[in-house]
Design an enzyme around this catalytic site. Structure first.
Site, short mmCIF file in Angstrom:
data_model
loop_
_atom_site.label_atom_id
_atom_site.label_comp_id
_atom_site.label_asym_id
_atom_site.label_seq_id
_atom_site.Cartn_x
_atom_site.Cartn_y
_atom_site.Cartn_z
N GLU A 328 0.83 -1.19 0.00
CA GLU A 328 0.00 0.00 0.00
C GLU A 328 0.87 1.25 0.00
O GLU A 328 1.82 1.36 0.78
CB GLU A 328 -0.91 0.04 1.24
CG GLU A 328 -1.93 -1.07 1.31
CD GLU A 328 -2.79 -1.00 2.56
OE1 GLU A 328 -3.84 -1.66 2.57
OE2 GLU A 328 -2.40 -0.32 3.53
N CYS A 329 0.56 2.20 -0.86
CA CYS A 329 1.12 3.55 -0.85
C CYS A 329 2.65 3.53 -0.81
O CYS A 329 3.29 3.18 -1.79
CB CYS A 329 0.52 4.35 0.31
SG CYS A 329 0.58 6.13 0.08
N GLY A 330 3.27 3.87 0.31
CA GLY A 330 4.72 3.87 0.38
C GLY A 330 5.32 2.51 0.08
O GLY A 330 6.41 2.41 -0.50
#
Length: 465
Positions: A328-330
């Site tokens: 997720e994301c980072g």
């Protein structure tokens, strides 16, 4: 059980400061405190976890139904002497302007919690009484049990404010906190700095200062009389079964954005959670069946992450086995080709996804989302729906060929009438990555589906070995 919700008149008034001060002070008195945070927030929960010594949990009436919120609250509160819920934004701010749906007020009603209202008094005098009175009258059915004033200039200033509030308002004044630079938590583009960024000595000193300020300026005895009215006996917890798979979870200064309930649900589905550090470790833990890389601040540690060649090689080798990787994301950025920082430098990462990323000057696609799976993937079959949220200061750039990627998500944004396709997956579909932070409790099958994917991959690996 002692319990209340810390609310604010708006964002930025000092809810987190007051919450941490109360947690620290109650612990100094020997109490076990269970903290919660309203809304999709990973930064405040990190500081609450550090202060309380217990994992903070998120409560969210947009993402989760009422029964799930009650269950999270009851389960996490077991063994605690006091529960403190830190609200989000202003007390009545929520999904829209016509109701309190998704607001701190809705959480307080749902969990039968009295409300302690925090006001920023730094530039206020008698007019502060009008603000308190307005909150009293806005919803007379809501139990606003007390007021705490933050950033008060002096004892004399407090007594002026106290006289004004007592002259017009019925809500008890439960104390004040002074302007004190030593207790401030620095902020950056996604909010507060994480709890992991400061040394243990620094964090301990700040919490000690907060506890002393609370003992000196707040009516802790009165606060301890506030009671949560919800019946906890109705919610029985279920012990986790024996672990069938080992899931490696990236947890360090670069990756710390996780819903604690996601780990609980994975354990309930038969997973052992095994933390590792992409920053500091040189190898993955042994005998892992899947990887889970959450969000965080990889951009702040980009050079160190990129220089840890042994870990990057280990991640690539793990992916080559066909075992599942969810990011997720980072975590997604870390699996990509590179990240262009604000200083113009491009930093190389794992290269599992043919994507490049760049930091942006503002938040990109911020808000709650609903996700529908367009095809079978690690989290479930086509047609599965769940909820999450998006907040990031980066974006995908278009200078790398994405033709080898599938897109498993149809995302609908709650704050805008638009949809987009996302949820990037590799050709063999053992890697799934997205900007969306998913709360696994929004669909009870997500955790079980991911664990099942890990079991299947392990079986296939053993067969082909």
């Amino acid at each position: 059980m002692t319990g209340f919700l810390i609310a604010g008149t708006s964002s930025g008034v000092g809810k987190t400061t007051v919450t941490l001060a109360l947690i620290a002070a109650f612990r100094k008195r020997g109490l076990i405190v269970q903290p919660f945070k309203g809304g999709p927030d990973f930064l405040d929960t990190g500081h609450q976890t550090l202060a309380s010594g217990r994992p903070s949990r998120n409560l969210d009436t947009w993402m989760l139904d009422h029964e799930s919120n009650r269950a999270v609250f009851a389960s996490a509160s077991q063994g605690a002497d006091a529960v403190i819920v830190e609200g989000m934004m202003g007390l009545f701010d929520g999904k829209d302007g016509a109701s309190d749906a998704g607001s701190s007020a809705e959480i307080a009603r749902l969990l039968q919690l009295p409300v302690v209202l925090v006001l920023d008094a730094g530039k206020s005098a008698r007019s502060i009484a009008a603000v308190v009175l307005g909150f009293e009258l806005f919803d007379p059915q809501l139990n606003i049990a007390g007021v705490i004033l933050n950033r008060v200039a002096s004892d004399r200033h407090f007594h002026m404010l106290k006289a004004a509030i007592h002259s017009r308002c019925a809500t008890p004044l439960l104390g004040w906190l002074p302007r004190e630079p030593a207790i401030a938590i620095a902020e950056r583009h996604l909010g507060l700095q994480t709890a992991e960024e400061q040394s243990a000595a620094h964090n301990a000193q700040r919490l000690d200062t907060l506890a002393q300020l609370a003992e000196t300026h707040l009516d802790l005895d009165a606060l301890l009389t506030l009671q949560c009215g919800m019946q906890f006996e109705a919610f029985a917890s279920t012990p986790a079964p024996a672990a069938q798979v080992r899931i490696g979870v990236a947890r360090d200064e670069a990756f710390s954005f996780y819903y604690e309930d996601n780990f609980d649900l994975l354990r309930q589905a038969g997973a052992e959670i095994v933390p590792f550090s992409p920053l500091h470790d040189r190898a993955l833990p042994p005998n892992l069946d899947a990887l889970y890389l959450g969000g965080g601040y990889p951009e702040l540690h980009a050079d160190s992450l990129s220089d840890n060649h042994l870990m990057l090689m280990a991640i690539r080798a793990f992916a080559a086995t066909g075992k599942p990787i969810y990011a997720e994301c980072g975590g997604m950025i870390y699996l990509g080709e590179s990240l262009r920082l604000k200083d113009g430098r491009s930093i190389s990462f794992a290269g599992l996804l043919p994507l490049t990323f760049a930091m942006t000057q503002r938040l990109v696609r911020f808000g709650y989302v609903t996700v529908e799976l367009l095809h079978d993937c690690l989290l479930g079959p086509a047609g599965t729906t769940f909820r999450g949220h998006s907040f990031h200061h980066s974006d995908v750039t278009s200078d790398v060929d994405r033709s080898t990627l599938s897109k498993a998500y149809r995302i609908s944004y709650s704050l805008a009438s638009k949809q987009e396709l996302e949820g990037f997956g590799t050709a063999d579909r053992n890697v799934l990555a997205s900007y969306i932070h998913i709360h696994f409790r929004t669909n009870g099958n997500i955790a079980a589906n991911f664990v099942e994917a890990a079991i299947t991959a392990r079986t296939n690996t053993m067969v082909t070995a």
